[in-house]
Design an enzyme around this catalytic site. Structure first.
Site, short mmCIF file in Angstrom:
data_model
loop_
_atom_site.label_atom_id
_atom_site.label_comp_id
_atom_site.label_asym_id
_atom_site.label_seq_id
_atom_site.Cartn_x
_atom_site.Cartn_y
_atom_site.Cartn_z
N GLY A 141 0.83 -1.21 0.00
CA GLY A 141 0.00 0.00 0.00
C GLY A 141 0.85 1.25 0.00
O GLY A 141 0.55 2.22 0.69
N TYR B 148 -14.98 -3.30 9.07
CA TYR B 148 -13.65 -2.68 9.18
C TYR B 148 -13.02 -3.05 10.52
O TYR B 148 -11.84 -3.43 10.58
CB TYR B 148 -13.77 -1.16 9.04
CG TYR B 148 -12.47 -0.41 9.29
CD1 TYR B 148 -11.40 -0.54 8.41
CD2 TYR B 148 -12.34 0.42 10.39
CE1 TYR B 148 -10.22 0.16 8.63
CE2 TYR B 148 -11.16 1.12 10.62
CZ TYR B 148 -10.11 0.98 9.73
OH TYR B 148 -8.93 1.66 9.95
N THR C 237 -4.62 9.47 14.43
CA THR C 237 -5.50 10.15 13.48
C THR C 237 -4.61 10.89 12.49
O THR C 237 -3.93 11.85 12.85
CB THR C 237 -6.42 11.14 14.21
OG1 THR C 237 -7.19 10.43 15.18
CG2 THR C 237 -7.36 11.83 13.22
#
Length: 315
Positions: A22, A190, A220
Protein backbone atom coordinates in the site's frame (compact mmCIF):
# COMPACT_ATOMS: atom_id res chain seq x y z
CA UNK A 1 6.65 7.02 25.58
CA UNK A 2 9.62 6.49 23.24
CA UNK A 3 10.80 9.38 21.14
CA UNK A 4 11.57 8.42 17.58
CA UNK A 5 13.21 10.48 14.87
CA UNK A 6 13.34 8.48 11.62
CA UNK A 7 16.24 10.55 10.31
CA UNK A 8 18.52 9.69 13.22
CA UNK A 9 16.97 6.56 14.75
CA UNK A 10 16.69 4.35 11.68
CA UNK A 11 20.08 2.62 11.42
CA UNK A 12 22.23 2.18 8.36
CA UNK A 13 20.38 -0.42 6.28
CA UNK A 14 23.25 -1.46 4.02
CA UNK A 15 22.52 -4.90 2.59
CA UNK A 16 18.97 -4.99 3.98
CA UNK A 17 15.78 -5.57 1.97
CA UNK A 18 12.40 -4.07 2.88
CA UNK A 19 8.89 -4.40 1.45
CA UNK A 20 6.01 -2.00 2.10
CA UNK A 21 2.48 -2.74 0.87
CA UNK A 22 0.00 0.00 0.00
CA UNK A 23 2.93 2.31 -0.71
CA UNK A 24 1.61 4.48 -3.53
CA UNK A 25 0.29 7.16 -1.14
CA UNK A 26 -0.15 8.17 2.49
CA UNK A 27 1.58 6.26 5.25
CA UNK A 28 2.99 3.63 2.92
CA UNK A 29 4.62 6.20 0.66
CA UNK A 30 6.03 8.05 3.66
CA UNK A 31 7.39 4.81 5.12
CA UNK A 32 9.22 4.02 1.89
CA UNK A 33 10.56 7.59 1.79
CA UNK A 34 11.98 7.38 5.29
CA UNK A 35 13.54 3.94 4.79
CA UNK A 36 15.02 4.99 1.45
CA UNK A 37 17.19 7.61 3.16
CA UNK A 38 19.15 4.95 5.07
CA UNK A 39 20.98 3.06 2.36
CA UNK A 40 18.96 -0.17 2.00
CA UNK A 41 19.95 -2.71 -0.63
CA UNK A 42 16.39 -2.68 -1.97
CA UNK A 43 12.92 -1.43 -1.08
CA UNK A 44 9.86 -2.85 -2.75
CA UNK A 45 7.18 -0.20 -3.15
CA UNK A 46 4.18 -2.51 -3.44
CA UNK A 47 0.93 -1.13 -4.85
CA UNK A 48 -2.12 -2.11 -6.87
CA UNK A 49 -1.97 0.78 -9.34
CA UNK A 50 1.32 1.06 -11.23
CA UNK A 51 0.70 4.63 -12.38
CA UNK A 52 0.19 5.81 -8.81
CA UNK A 53 3.20 3.81 -7.69
CA UNK A 54 5.40 5.47 -10.31
CA UNK A 55 4.11 8.89 -9.24
CA UNK A 56 4.89 8.07 -5.60
CA UNK A 57 8.42 7.02 -6.45
CA UNK A 58 8.97 10.26 -8.35
CA UNK A 59 7.68 12.29 -5.39
CA UNK A 60 9.94 10.45 -2.97
CA UNK A 61 13.07 10.95 -5.05
CA UNK A 62 12.23 14.60 -5.74
CA UNK A 63 11.42 15.44 -2.12
CA UNK A 64 14.14 13.52 -0.27
CA UNK A 65 17.64 13.99 -1.77
CA UNK A 66 19.03 11.13 0.33
CA UNK A 67 16.50 8.81 -1.32
CA UNK A 68 17.24 9.91 -4.88
CA UNK A 69 19.71 7.11 -5.53
CA UNK A 70 18.01 4.50 -3.34
CA UNK A 71 17.07 1.16 -4.89
CA UNK A 72 13.29 1.56 -4.86
CA UNK A 73 11.45 -0.92 -7.05
CA UNK A 74 7.74 -1.02 -7.79
CA UNK A 75 6.07 -4.33 -6.99
CA UNK A 76 2.67 -4.91 -8.58
CA UNK A 77 0.43 -6.16 -5.78
CA UNK A 78 -3.36 -6.29 -5.53
CA UNK A 79 -4.19 -7.53 -2.03
CA UNK A 80 -7.70 -8.46 -3.16
CA UNK A 81 -6.34 -11.01 -5.65
CA UNK A 82 -4.58 -14.21 -4.64
CA UNK A 83 -3.09 -14.54 -8.12
CA UNK A 84 -1.56 -11.07 -7.87
CA UNK A 85 -0.19 -11.86 -4.41
CA UNK A 86 1.34 -15.13 -5.59
CA UNK A 87 3.01 -13.39 -8.54
CA UNK A 88 4.42 -10.66 -6.30
CA UNK A 89 5.78 -13.16 -3.77
CA UNK A 90 7.29 -15.27 -6.55
CA UNK A 91 9.13 -12.24 -7.88
CA UNK A 92 10.50 -11.24 -4.47
CA UNK A 93 11.58 -14.79 -3.64
CA UNK A 94 13.35 -15.02 -6.99
CA UNK A 95 15.07 -11.62 -6.91
CA UNK A 96 16.48 -11.32 -3.39
CA UNK A 97 18.25 -13.67 -1.00
CA UNK A 98 16.93 -11.98 2.14
CA UNK A 99 13.96 -9.98 3.46
CA UNK A 100 14.46 -7.98 6.64
CA UNK A 101 11.35 -5.78 6.99
CA UNK A 102 7.84 -6.68 5.85
CA UNK A 103 5.43 -3.79 6.34
CA UNK A 104 1.81 -4.94 5.98
CA UNK A 105 0.59 -1.39 5.54
CA UNK A 106 -1.89 -1.51 2.66
CA UNK A 107 -5.62 -1.64 3.10
CA UNK A 108 -9.07 -0.11 2.75
CA UNK A 109 -11.51 1.37 5.26
CA UNK A 110 -15.31 1.17 5.56
CA UNK A 111 -15.87 0.61 1.86
CA UNK A 112 -19.21 -0.39 0.34
CA UNK A 113 -20.07 -4.08 0.57
CA UNK A 114 -18.20 -6.22 -1.94
CA UNK A 115 -16.09 -9.35 -2.28
CA UNK A 116 -12.49 -9.95 -3.30
CA UNK A 117 -11.66 -11.70 -6.57
CA UNK A 118 -11.54 -14.96 -4.57
CA UNK A 119 -14.91 -14.47 -2.86
CA UNK A 120 -14.07 -13.10 0.59
CA UNK A 121 -15.57 -10.06 2.29
CA UNK A 122 -13.63 -7.16 0.77
CA UNK A 123 -12.31 -5.46 3.91
CA UNK A 124 -11.30 -8.71 5.62
CA UNK A 125 -9.89 -10.09 2.38
CA UNK A 126 -7.86 -7.01 1.48
CA UNK A 127 -6.65 -5.88 4.89
CA UNK A 128 -6.04 -9.26 6.48
CA UNK A 129 -6.33 -12.36 4.29
CA UNK A 130 -4.29 -10.98 1.39
CA UNK A 131 -1.54 -9.98 3.80
CA UNK A 132 -1.67 -13.40 5.47
CA UNK A 133 -1.09 -15.11 2.13
CA UNK A 134 1.74 -12.72 1.24
CA UNK A 135 3.39 -13.34 4.61
CA UNK A 136 3.04 -17.11 4.28
CA UNK A 137 4.62 -17.11 0.83
CA UNK A 138 7.50 -14.90 2.00
CA UNK A 139 8.02 -16.68 5.33
CA UNK A 140 10.78 -19.02 4.07
CA UNK A 141 12.75 -15.95 2.97
CA UNK A 142 12.10 -14.20 6.28
CA UNK A 143 13.20 -17.28 8.23
CA UNK A 144 16.34 -17.64 6.14
CA UNK A 145 17.17 -14.03 6.94
CA UNK A 146 16.93 -14.67 10.69
CA UNK A 147 19.87 -17.04 10.35
CA UNK A 148 22.16 -14.38 8.91
CA UNK A 149 24.68 -12.52 11.10
CA UNK A 150 23.19 -9.51 12.94
CA UNK A 151 19.71 -10.31 11.65
CA UNK A 152 16.76 -8.26 12.91
CA UNK A 153 13.73 -9.45 10.96
CA UNK A 154 10.39 -7.76 11.58
CA UNK A 155 6.80 -8.00 10.38
CA UNK A 156 4.70 -4.90 11.04
CA UNK A 157 0.91 -5.09 10.68
CA UNK A 158 -1.10 -1.91 10.25
CA UNK A 159 -4.21 -2.18 12.40
CA UNK A 160 -6.37 0.57 13.89
CA UNK A 161 -8.01 1.75 17.08
CA UNK A 162 -11.12 0.71 15.15
CA UNK A 163 -10.41 -2.87 16.23
CA UNK A 164 -11.72 -1.77 19.65
CA UNK A 165 -14.54 0.59 18.79
CA UNK A 166 -16.02 -1.09 15.71
CA UNK A 167 -15.51 -4.86 15.99
CA UNK A 168 -18.13 -7.23 17.34
CA UNK A 169 -18.00 -8.18 21.02
CA UNK A 170 -17.94 -11.86 20.09
CA UNK A 171 -14.97 -11.55 17.74
CA UNK A 172 -15.00 -12.67 14.10
CA UNK A 173 -17.84 -13.74 11.80
CA UNK A 174 -16.11 -16.92 10.60
CA UNK A 175 -19.25 -18.42 9.05
CA UNK A 176 -19.82 -15.36 6.84
CA UNK A 177 -16.35 -14.35 5.70
CA UNK A 178 -16.77 -16.01 2.29
CA UNK A 179 -19.45 -13.49 1.27
CA UNK A 180 -19.93 -9.73 1.14
CA UNK A 181 -21.86 -9.83 4.48
CA UNK A 182 -24.39 -7.19 3.45
CA UNK A 183 -26.31 -7.62 6.69
CA UNK A 184 -23.37 -6.18 8.67
CA UNK A 185 -22.33 -2.51 8.70
CA UNK A 186 -19.20 -1.39 6.94
CA UNK A 187 -17.76 0.00 10.16
CA UNK A 188 -18.15 -3.35 11.95
CA UNK A 189 -16.53 -5.15 9.03
CA UNK A 190 -13.65 -2.68 9.18
CA UNK A 191 -13.28 -3.34 12.91
CA UNK A 192 -13.24 -7.07 12.22
CA UNK A 193 -10.45 -6.66 9.66
CA UNK A 194 -8.39 -4.51 12.02
CA UNK A 195 -8.87 -6.99 14.86
CA UNK A 196 -7.66 -9.72 12.54
CA UNK A 197 -4.48 -7.76 11.80
CA UNK A 198 -3.75 -7.40 15.53
CA UNK A 199 -4.47 -11.08 16.15
CA UNK A 200 -2.19 -12.02 13.25
CA UNK A 201 0.80 -10.26 14.80
CA UNK A 202 -0.03 -11.79 18.18
CA UNK A 203 -0.09 -15.32 16.74
CA UNK A 204 2.95 -14.80 14.49
CA UNK A 205 5.00 -13.95 17.57
CA UNK A 206 4.09 -17.26 19.19
CA UNK A 207 4.74 -19.39 16.11
CA UNK A 208 7.85 -17.58 14.84
CA UNK A 209 9.55 -16.04 17.90
CA UNK A 210 12.77 -15.41 15.97
CA UNK A 211 10.89 -12.70 14.02
CA UNK A 212 9.65 -9.58 15.80
CA UNK A 213 5.99 -9.16 14.84
CA UNK A 214 3.85 -6.23 15.96
CA UNK A 215 0.64 -4.39 15.10
CA UNK A 216 -0.26 -0.74 15.49
CA UNK A 217 -2.66 2.14 15.23
CA UNK A 218 -0.94 5.12 13.55
CA UNK A 219 -3.11 7.75 15.19
CA UNK A 220 -5.50 10.15 13.48
CA UNK A 221 -3.65 10.93 10.26
CA UNK A 222 -4.55 13.24 7.39
CA UNK A 223 -4.67 10.72 4.57
CA UNK A 224 -7.19 9.82 1.86
CA UNK A 225 -8.50 6.86 3.85
CA UNK A 226 -11.84 8.58 4.56
CA UNK A 227 -12.32 9.94 1.03
CA UNK A 228 -14.58 8.37 -1.56
CA UNK A 229 -17.67 6.22 -1.15
CA UNK A 230 -18.05 4.80 2.37
CA UNK A 231 -20.52 2.48 4.07
CA UNK A 232 -20.56 4.57 7.22
CA UNK A 233 -23.17 6.54 9.15
CA UNK A 234 -23.15 9.91 7.31
CA UNK A 235 -23.91 11.87 10.48
CA UNK A 236 -20.91 10.38 12.25
CA UNK A 237 -18.75 10.74 9.18
CA UNK A 238 -19.44 14.39 8.44
CA UNK A 239 -20.09 15.70 11.94
CA UNK A 240 -17.55 13.66 13.90
CA UNK A 241 -14.93 11.82 11.83
CA UNK A 242 -14.16 14.47 9.21
CA UNK A 243 -13.89 17.36 11.74
CA UNK A 244 -11.76 15.15 14.00
CA UNK A 245 -9.31 14.41 11.21
CA UNK A 246 -9.25 18.06 10.13
CA UNK A 247 -8.70 19.47 13.62
CA UNK A 248 -6.55 16.83 15.33
CA UNK A 249 -5.11 14.77 12.50
CA UNK A 250 -1.34 14.71 12.11
CA UNK A 251 0.70 14.74 8.91
CA UNK A 252 1.68 11.48 7.22
CA UNK A 253 5.29 12.20 8.23
CA UNK A 254 4.24 12.20 11.88
CA UNK A 255 1.74 9.39 11.41
CA UNK A 256 4.33 7.01 9.92
CA UNK A 257 6.53 7.20 13.01
CA UNK A 258 4.79 4.36 14.86
CA UNK A 259 5.20 1.83 12.05
CA UNK A 260 8.79 2.97 11.55
CA UNK A 261 9.40 2.61 15.28
CA UNK A 262 7.94 -0.91 15.12
CA UNK A 263 10.36 -1.63 12.27
CA UNK A 264 13.52 -0.25 13.83
CA UNK A 265 12.91 0.68 17.48
CA UNK A 266 15.02 -1.00 20.15
CA UNK A 267 12.29 -1.93 22.62
CA UNK A 268 9.57 -3.47 20.43
CA UNK A 269 7.90 -6.42 22.16
CA UNK A 270 7.14 -9.44 20.04
CA UNK A 271 3.41 -9.73 19.40
CA UNK A 272 2.53 -6.37 20.93
CA UNK A 273 0.07 -3.75 19.67
CA UNK A 274 1.22 -0.12 19.72
CA UNK A 275 -0.31 3.33 19.54
CA UNK A 276 1.66 6.53 18.82
CA UNK A 277 4.53 6.40 19.42
CA UNK A 278 5.43 3.13 21.08
CA UNK A 279 2.59 3.13 23.63
CA UNK A 280 1.87 -0.48 24.56
CA UNK A 281 -1.07 -2.17 26.26
CA UNK A 282 -3.83 -0.21 24.54
CA UNK A 283 -5.39 -3.11 22.64
CA UNK A 284 -8.75 -4.72 23.30
CA UNK A 285 -9.10 -7.97 25.25
CA UNK A 286 -10.09 -9.72 22.01
CA UNK A 287 -6.78 -8.75 20.41
CA UNK A 288 -5.05 -10.83 23.10
CA UNK A 289 -7.48 -13.74 23.05
CA UNK A 290 -5.23 -16.78 22.54
CA UNK A 291 -8.11 -19.05 21.55
CA UNK A 292 -9.41 -16.56 18.98
CA UNK A 293 -5.97 -15.96 17.48
CA UNK A 294 -5.40 -19.72 17.16
CA UNK A 295 -8.83 -20.19 15.57
CA UNK A 296 -8.14 -17.40 13.07
CA UNK A 297 -4.75 -18.91 12.23
CA UNK A 298 -6.21 -22.38 11.65
CA UNK A 299 -9.14 -21.02 9.64
CA UNK A 300 -6.75 -18.96 7.52
CA UNK A 301 -4.42 -21.86 6.81
CA UNK A 302 -7.33 -24.06 5.74
CA UNK A 303 -8.74 -21.38 3.43
CA UNK A 304 -5.39 -20.58 1.83
CA UNK A 305 -4.69 -24.24 1.17
CA UNK A 306 -7.92 -24.45 -0.83
CA UNK A 307 -6.34 -21.85 -3.13
CA UNK A 308 -3.10 -23.76 -3.56
CA UNK A 309 -1.01 -22.07 -0.85
CA UNK A 310 1.79 -24.26 0.55
CA UNK A 311 1.03 -23.80 4.26
CA UNK A 312 3.20 -22.29 6.96
CA UNK A 313 6.82 -23.50 7.01
CA UNK A 314 8.46 -24.98 10.10
CA UNK A 315 10.19 -22.41 12.24
Amino acid sequence: MPRFNPLTDIPDLAGRVCLVTGASSGLGEQTVAQIAQHNPAKIYLAARNRGRAEAAMKRIKATFPAAATSAIEILDLDLASFESIKAAAFRVNKEVDRLDILQLNGGIAVTPHASTQDGYEIQFGTNYLGHALLTQLLMPKLLATTRLPDADVRIVSMSSVGHKSFSAKDGLLFDQLKSDIKTTSGSRLYGQAMLSKALFAFELAKRYPQITSSSLHPGTVKTRVWSGDKDFNPILRYLVINPLVLLSGVSVKEGAKTQLWCSFGKDVRNGAYYEPVGKVGKESALARDAELSRKLWDWTETELKTHGAPGWPEK
